[in-house]
Design an enzyme around this catalytic site. Structure first.
Site, short mmCIF file in Angstrom:
data_model
loop_
_atom_site.label_atom_id
_atom_site.label_comp_id
_atom_site.label_asym_id
_atom_site.label_seq_id
_atom_site.Cartn_x
_atom_site.Cartn_y
_atom_site.Cartn_z
N HIS A 139 0.84 -1.21 0.00
CA HIS A 139 0.00 0.00 0.00
C HIS A 139 0.88 1.26 0.00
O HIS A 139 0.84 2.06 0.95
CB HIS A 139 -0.86 -0.10 1.26
N GLU A 243 -1.06 1.60 -5.17
CA GLU A 243 -0.86 0.36 -4.42
C GLU A 243 -0.95 -0.85 -5.35
O GLU A 243 -1.78 -0.85 -6.27
CB GLU A 243 -1.94 0.27 -3.33
#
Ligand code: TA6
Length: 271
Positions: A139, A243
């Site tokens: 992420h 991400e």
């Protein structure tokens, strides 16, 4: 926290969550965004850098958003310096309470620091009989000079779930995605590399990925930034999350004994 210095760059990796919080090439601004208000305390994920998301992405009733591995201390298994001067750190997830309630798996994370940052999150299904079903995601929070001038390329024609518009499924029409309000999009069935064009820092960041079918693009913008206790009200201007993982309809079903290796390579050059 392990501090890494190479000919090209510096990096920092916390054992908490196997969390890379800093990567910076000499004579360039940091590649990763790290909130000035991140809490750095047990029981809380670090805000910024590269959160490692597993075994679920997003909220789960009564549990931490984005799974549990980002909230535990990993162990440094070994570190080595390659002939070219790159530094490779190998971290592993020790036995933690959650793994007893979850079907057996092992997880390791290989961080390679050079003039690029390469991250590989490896999960092995240790069951002899059961599939291991999970979502995974690196992420990554990227540092940008001014989000209002930034554009993200590489996703034209890709279907996405728009989490700020009733989770409607849409198709990306833009060659260059620009951000002028809260954006939270899960692009699915895409293995493409993406680029972040940042005229403010006169930099282009490239995200190459392997074994990832989903790309998520997120910026909290003003209202959401204000709601996050570990994120400055104005910090949305200096970051964008791009991400890489396998989430939602791209979730992974790993057969017994098999391995899943999610890998990203983060690089940058001048615009
Ligand atoms: O990847 C985007 C997202 O799922 C957003 O919806 C937002 O929740 C963000 O992740 C950050 O999640 P966190 O739990 O780290 O605050």
């Amino acid at each position: 926290m392990v501090e890494v210095k190479t000919h090209w760059s510096t990096a920092e990796v916390y054992m908490h969550g196997a969390h890379v919080t800093h990567f910076q090439k000499h004579n360039e601004p940091p590649l990763l965004f790290l909130s000035q208000l991140s809490h750095f305390q047990d029981g809380e994920p670090i805000r910024g850098g590269v959160p490692v998301i597993f075994p679920w992405f997003g909220p789960r009733t009564g549990m931490l958003t984005h799974g549990f591995v980002r909230n535990h201390a990993w162990e440094l298994e070994n570190s080595e310096t390659a002939d070219d001067g790159s530094v490779i750190l190998r971290l592993c997830l020790p036995e933690i309470p959650e793994t007893s309630t979850h079907s057996p798996f092992t997880a390791e994370y290989i961080v390679t620091v050079s003039d690029e940052l390469t991250l590989e999150f490896v999960v092995v299904n240790r069951s002899r009989t059961e599939n291991l079903e999970f979502e995974n995601c690196l992420h990554t929070y990227f540092a940008v000079q001014d989000i209002t001038e930034v554009s993200v390329t590489g996703l034209k024609g890709v279907t996405y779930v728009d989490k700020v518009d009733r989770f409607l499924e849409k198709v990306e029409t833009g060659e260059r995605i620009q951000i002028a309000s809260e954006m939270d999009r899960v692009y699915t069935n895409t293995t493409a590399a993406t680029e972040i064009h940042d005229p403010g820092f006169q930099r282009r960041i490239r995200v190459d990925k392997e074994n990832s079918a989903s790309t998520v693009v997120w910026n909290p913008w003003i209202a959401k930034a204000r709601q996050l206790p570990d994120f400055g009200d104005d910090e949305y201007r200096g970051m964008v999350c791009v991400e890489s993982g396998n989430v939602g309809s791209n979730r992974i079903i790993l057969p017994p004994g098999q391995k899943s290796a999610l890998k990203v390579r983060l690089s940058s050059d001048g615009l």
